[in-house]
Design a protein around this motif. Sequence first.
Motif, short mmCIF file in Angstrom:
data_model
loop_
_atom_site.label_atom_id
_atom_site.label_comp_id
_atom_site.label_asym_id
_atom_site.label_seq_id
_atom_site.Cartn_x
_atom_site.Cartn_y
_atom_site.Cartn_z
N ALA A 38 0.84 -1.21 0.00
CA ALA A 38 0.00 0.00 0.00
C ALA A 38 0.88 1.25 0.00
O ALA A 38 0.56 2.25 -0.67
N HIS A 39 1.97 1.20 0.72
CA HIS A 39 2.93 2.30 0.78
C HIS A 39 3.46 2.60 -0.63
O HIS A 39 3.52 3.77 -1.05
N ALA A 40 3.83 1.57 -1.37
CA ALA A 40 4.33 1.75 -2.74
C ALA A 40 3.25 2.31 -3.66
O ALA A 40 3.51 3.21 -4.47
N SER A 84 11.40 -2.70 -8.77
CA SER A 84 10.46 -3.80 -9.07
C SER A 84 9.22 -3.73 -8.18
O SER A 84 8.14 -4.12 -8.61
N ASP A 85 9.36 -3.23 -6.95
CA ASP A 85 8.19 -3.04 -6.08
C ASP A 85 7.22 -2.04 -6.70
O ASP A 85 6.00 -2.23 -6.67
N LEU A 86 7.78 -0.98 -7.26
CA LEU A 86 6.93 0.05 -7.85
C LEU A 86 6.33 -0.39 -9.18
O LEU A 86 5.26 0.07 -9.55
N ALA A 87 7.01 -1.28 -9.89
CA ALA A 87 6.51 -1.73 -11.19
C ALA A 87 5.56 -2.93 -11.08
O ALA A 87 4.86 -3.23 -12.03
N ALA A 88 5.55 -3.58 -9.92
CA ALA A 88 4.72 -4.78 -9.75
C ALA A 88 3.24 -4.42 -9.82
O ALA A 88 2.83 -3.37 -9.32
N PRO A 89 2.44 -5.26 -10.46
CA PRO A 89 1.00 -4.99 -10.51
C PRO A 89 0.38 -5.12 -9.13
O PRO A 89 0.88 -5.84 -8.27
N ALA A 90 -0.69 -4.39 -8.93
CA ALA A 90 -1.39 -4.45 -7.64
C ALA A 90 -1.97 -5.86 -7.46
O ALA A 90 -2.52 -6.43 -8.40
#
Length: 152
Positions: A85-87, A145-151
């Motif tokens: 959620a933070h990301a 990669s955390d920011l690019a990962a799909p929800a």
Amino acid sequence: MSPDDRDVLPTSDAHPYLRAATAGLRHHTRTLTAQSSTGASARPADRPHLDSLHAHLTALHRLLDQLAERSRPERPASGRHLATAHARLWQAADAVHAAFHLLPAAAPGASDCHPERLPEGPPVLTICQRHLAASHAVRRKTTASDLAAPAS
């Protein structure tokens, strides 16, 4: 009972300021909804509006960061969800910051964000400083990669 009444917390809640901020957002959303449903000429978002929204998002971003850090040792799965959620909240703040700079400025070129120098003045000064501080926090704790990962 209205949908808004169902998620109202009891008055003994230990987080009155967070509850007040949530109530303020609900009121703002209802006001915008009422304006659009009555056919009133709805104004698009302006720079001060997006600056305030960005301030709210970055404050939530810091809160989620602290909650994730405190939750992880005792409840790793919950901490991971809070970190996700933070990301996602950072992505929202980043998009609001970008939208802010796409709105017309009072003077040509005043909307540009230049991290190498101070912006000319408010609200550009405040939103860019706030965004830069939040981006430093994101870089310390979040991978690309955390920011690019799909929800999930």
